[in-house]
Write a protein that holds these residues in place. Structure first.
Motif, short mmCIF file in Angstrom:
data_model
loop_
_atom_site.label_atom_id
_atom_site.label_comp_id
_atom_site.label_asym_id
_atom_site.label_seq_id
_atom_site.Cartn_x
_atom_site.Cartn_y
_atom_site.Cartn_z
N PRO A 26 -5.31 1.92 9.73
CA PRO A 26 -4.00 1.89 9.07
C PRO A 26 -3.98 2.51 7.68
O PRO A 26 -2.97 2.49 6.99
N TYR A 27 -5.12 3.08 7.26
CA TYR A 27 -5.27 3.52 5.88
C TYR A 27 -4.44 4.76 5.56
O TYR A 27 -3.90 4.88 4.46
N ARG A 28 -4.32 5.67 6.53
CA ARG A 28 -3.57 6.90 6.26
C ARG A 28 -2.10 6.60 5.95
O ARG A 28 -1.55 7.10 4.96
N THR A 29 -1.48 5.80 6.80
CA THR A 29 -0.07 5.47 6.58
C THR A 29 0.12 4.69 5.28
O THR A 29 1.05 4.95 4.51
N ALA A 30 -0.76 3.73 5.02
CA ALA A 30 -0.65 2.93 3.80
C ALA A 30 -0.84 3.81 2.55
O ALA A 30 -0.11 3.67 1.56
N PHE A 31 -1.80 4.72 2.60
CA PHE A 31 -2.04 5.64 1.48
C PHE A 31 -0.83 6.54 1.25
O PHE A 31 -0.35 6.69 0.11
N ASN A 32 -0.30 7.11 2.32
CA ASN A 32 0.86 7.99 2.18
C ASN A 32 2.07 7.25 1.63
O ASN A 32 2.85 7.79 0.84
N ILE A 81 -5.92 9.58 -14.49
CA ILE A 81 -6.77 8.48 -14.02
C ILE A 81 -7.21 8.83 -12.60
O ILE A 81 -6.64 9.71 -11.96
N LEU A 82 -8.23 8.11 -12.09
CA LEU A 82 -8.68 8.30 -10.73
C LEU A 82 -8.66 6.98 -9.97
O LEU A 82 -9.09 5.95 -10.50
N ILE A 83 -8.15 7.03 -8.74
CA ILE A 83 -8.20 5.88 -7.84
C ILE A 83 -8.94 6.30 -6.58
O ILE A 83 -8.62 7.34 -5.98
N SER A 84 -9.93 5.54 -6.19
CA SER A 84 -10.68 5.84 -4.97
C SER A 84 -9.86 5.49 -3.74
O SER A 84 -9.15 4.49 -3.70
N CYS A 85 -10.01 6.32 -2.71
CA CYS A 85 -9.27 6.09 -1.47
C CYS A 85 -9.72 4.81 -0.76
O CYS A 85 -8.91 4.13 -0.13
N LEU A 112 -10.73 3.58 -10.69
CA LEU A 112 -10.44 2.31 -10.03
C LEU A 112 -10.99 2.31 -8.61
O LEU A 112 -10.73 3.24 -7.83
N GLY A 113 -11.71 1.25 -8.25
CA GLY A 113 -12.21 1.08 -6.89
C GLY A 113 -13.10 -0.15 -6.85
O GLY A 113 -13.43 -0.74 -7.89
N TYR A 114 -13.48 -0.55 -5.65
CA TYR A 114 -14.38 -1.71 -5.54
C TYR A 114 -15.30 -1.52 -4.35
O TYR A 114 -15.32 -0.46 -3.71
N ALA A 138 -6.87 2.77 -3.13
CA ALA A 138 -5.53 3.38 -3.10
C ALA A 138 -4.63 2.85 -2.00
O ALA A 138 -3.45 2.60 -2.22
N ALA A 139 -5.16 2.70 -0.78
CA ALA A 139 -4.30 2.30 0.34
C ALA A 139 -3.66 0.94 0.14
O ALA A 139 -2.57 0.67 0.66
N SER A 140 -4.30 0.07 -0.63
CA SER A 140 -3.74 -1.27 -0.86
C SER A 140 -2.41 -1.22 -1.59
O SER A 140 -1.59 -2.14 -1.47
N PHE A 141 -2.18 -0.15 -2.34
CA PHE A 141 -0.93 -0.02 -3.08
C PHE A 141 0.25 0.32 -2.17
O PHE A 141 1.39 0.33 -2.61
N GLY A 142 -0.04 0.56 -0.89
CA GLY A 142 1.02 0.86 0.05
C GLY A 142 1.61 -0.35 0.75
O GLY A 142 2.59 -0.22 1.48
N MET A 143 1.03 -1.53 0.56
CA MET A 143 1.52 -2.71 1.27
C MET A 143 2.95 -3.04 0.85
O MET A 143 3.38 -2.76 -0.26
N GLU A 144 3.68 -3.67 1.77
CA GLU A 144 5.04 -4.11 1.51
C GLU A 144 5.22 -5.55 1.98
O GLU A 144 4.99 -5.84 3.15
N PRO A 145 5.68 -6.41 1.09
CA PRO A 145 5.84 -6.16 -0.34
C PRO A 145 4.49 -6.21 -1.05
O PRO A 145 3.56 -6.82 -0.53
#
Length: 348
Positions: A26-32, A81-85, A112-114, A138-145
């Motif tokens: 699900p990472y591609r859709t969340a990232f986009n 800034i840089l955010i890791s995928c 940013l990354g972990y 990065a993909a975590s920023f795509g969650m809703e809400p």
């Protein structure tokens, strides 16, 4: 300690994939979706060449190409800034090809990354004397809400917030899937940290409150134990340089079970990493359940008792979200009472 400038309004966010990329669901859709949201908010986007790649082993591309992207995107002026995928498995193999000397000489920027990104967040701090953020990819920023922790992390990157409190609940079982790529955290379990302080004989005893202060250093134990003793290990020199501040270790684990955690701590302890420590804060480990009557407290406390410093277990970060974003390299004050913690970080 070098502290980067915070992300300004209409600044540009760069993205790299030195570990896994966002090539699959699900990472591609969340990232986009995250990219779309940032664009609508007026931010520029600078996507590295490996962000949608899936041609590597445990990482997005070959170690050489991942290292080239990481070095170039850190040093280029086109992003702020840089955010890791994402995290992954073998980012350690990228390190021999990263130009850390060039990165050290470049203007500092937030990374940013972990998890597997410990290989960058930790080494930026210990090799380049540059602060970095241990937090969601990065993909975590795509969650809703978006969960409040996601909002908090972006507020930190913009310099709007440097103090945080424990969240109310954490996620034990994720609902994210290929069919539901934007699922928010499924927070069902009460957050309750445990505090241990040394008594007059140095024995760690559970307490209802705790207070720690020092310079934050740490990340994922899986990666840290792997770095120990390599040519990338400058931990003892770093701890010596900042000995007057005291080192406040933040640690969590992904694949390691409780016996592996104890072995990893043994390794770091006897490599000299824990000199000048001011305390330990352990996040939630993904596989830290009890085995053969050994729980996480039993894995941690006997190894660290000789340092006579406070220890926090089950703090609000790690592989079971949500996570308080932590600035590796910053000075921090952490207070705990009745199972909840507060953390305030300062750039000094």
């Amino acid at each position: 300690m070098r502290y980067p400038e915070f992300l300004k309004e209409n600044g540009t966010i760069g993205f790299v994939a030195p570990s896994f990329g966002c090539s699959t669901e699900p990472y591609r859709t969340a990232f986009n979706h995250a990219l779309d949201k940032w664009k609508k908010e007026g931010y520029g986007i600078d996507i590295g060449p490996n962000c949608y790649e899936n041609s590597g082993v445990g990482i997005s591309n070959t170690p050489e190409k991942c290292a080239e992207e990481l070095t170039e995107w850190y040093c280029r002026k086109e992003n702020d800034i840089l955010i890791s995928c994402g995290g992954g498995e073998l980012m350690c193999e990228v390190l021999p090809f990263v130009d850390f000397e060039r990165i050290r000489k470049a203007d500092p920027k937030w990374y940013l990354g972990y998890s597997d990104n410990t290989n960058m967040t930790y080494l930026l701090t210990t090799l380049c004397d540059t602060a970095a953020v241990y937090g969601p990819c990065a993909a975590s920023f795509g969650m809703e809400p978006p969960h409040p922790s996601i909002k908090d992390t972006f507020a930190l990157l913009r310099g709007k917030k440097l103090s945080f409190e424990s969240y109310e609940l954490y996620e034990k079982e994720s609902l994210k899937s290929e069919e539901n790529p934007l699922a928010p955290y499924n927070c069902t379990e009460p957050v309750r940290s445990r505090f241990f302080v040394p008594d007059s004989k140095g024995k760690l005893k559970e307490s209802s409150k705790v207070k720690l202060q020092g310079r934050l250093l740490g990340g994922c134990l899986d990666c840290l134990a792997n770095l120990s003793g390599t040519e990338f290990d400058r931990t003892r020199e770093f701890c010596e340089a900042y000995r007057e501040d005291g080192i406040l270790w933040f640690l969590e684990a992904c694949d390691l079970n409780v016996f592996s955690i104890r072995r990893a701590l043994f390794q770091l302890k006897h490599t000299g990493w824990f000199a000048h420590t001011a305390g330990f804060v352990f996040g939630r480990s993904l596989n830290g359940g009890t085995m053969m009557d050994l729980d996480e407290a039993g894995a941690v406390l006997p190894v660290l008792e000789e340092y006579r410093v406070p220890v926090i277990l089950d703090a609000d970060f790690g592989h079971l979200p949500p996570a308080i974003p932590l600035i590796c390299g910053s000075m921090a004050e952490i207070g705990g009472i009745s199972g909840k913690i507060t953390i305030s970080m300062s750039l000094c």
